[in-house]
Scaffold this active site. Sequence first.
Site, PDB file in Angstrom:
ATOM      1  N   TYR A  57       0.822  -1.205   0.000  1.00  0.00           N
ATOM      2  CA  TYR A  57       0.000   0.000   0.000  1.00  0.00           C
ATOM      3  C   TYR A  57       0.861   1.261   0.000  1.00  0.00           C
ATOM      4  CZ  TYR A  57      -3.260   3.517   1.822  1.00  0.00           C
ATOM      5  OH  TYR A  57      -4.008   4.660   2.009  1.00  0.00           O
ATOM      6  N   LYS A  86       1.153   4.253  -2.999  1.00  0.00           N
ATOM      7  CA  LYS A  86       0.819   5.657  -2.757  1.00  0.00           C
ATOM      8  C   LYS A  86       2.037   6.560  -2.991  1.00  0.00           C
ATOM      9  CE  LYS A  86      -3.569   5.715  -1.467  1.00  0.00           C
ATOM     10  NZ  LYS A  86      -4.585   6.547  -2.157  1.00  0.00           N
TER      11      LYS A  86
END
Length: 246
Positions: free
Chosen positions: A160, A164
Amino acid sequence: MSANRTVYLVSGANRGIGLGLVTALASRPNTIVFAGARDPAAQSLKALSAKHPNVHGVKLTLGDKADNEAAVAEIQRIAGQLDVIIANAGVLTHSSGPLAEIPISAFRNDWEINTLGNVILFQTAHHLLLASPSKAPRFAMISSSAASIGTYFPLRVAAYGSSKAAANFLVKVMDQEHPSLISLAIHPGWVQTDMGNHGALANGMPEAPETVEDSVNGILARVDQATSKELSGRSLHSRTPSADLC
C-alpha cells in the site's frame, strides 16, 4: 459553461472519506458534485442525491478505462465542465506484515488501483479538467503518510505505502507538465473508516483517532486554499499546514 460555479468529481464516494467529501460539497452554493463509485446506486448516494439535486452518482471503477471514459462523458453532458478532481478511491490489499512475506499479488493489486488507477483517471479526464473556466483546475489525490520516505513510520504495509508513494510522484509530474494545473497529494489523517479502524485495532486501539468530518474539513481546506501554484506538486497533511510529506 460557467466560471461562477465549481464542478467536482470525487472518486470512491459511496462511503468513508469519499462520502464525507461529497456530503460537504453538496451543501456549497453554485456547485455540481459527481460522486464516482463502483456502485453509484448505493443507498448512501441515492439518499444524498435525493436531498441534493446537485449531486450526481456516476459509475467509476478505479483502473477501468471504459468506466472512466463513460464517467467523464457523463460529466461533459450534464455540466459541460470539470474544475476539481478529488481522487479518493483506493485499496489496502494486505493489512500488515514484513516485506519478505507480503504476497506479490498484494503489490500488483494495490499498484493497479492506487497508482495506475489514478493515471487512468487523469489521462481520461485531463482534457476536460484543463479546459476549466476557472483557469486554475485542481487534481487532489488522497494519499497517506504510509507513503512518506522522509517521515517513514514502520506500519508494515509495503504494498500500500509504495503504491501511494508512486502516486505522489505522479502528482509532481502533473505539476511539472501542466502549468495551469494545481496538483496535490493530501494525507487525510488516521481516520475512522473501515481501513483506518482496522489499522487501529491492529495497533491495540479501539478505533482511529480522527473523525471523518474533521478529515474532510482539513482536506477541503487544502483544496480550497490551492488557488495558485505555490502548493502545487506537494504532499501535504490535511490538518498540519506546514507538514510536507514528500
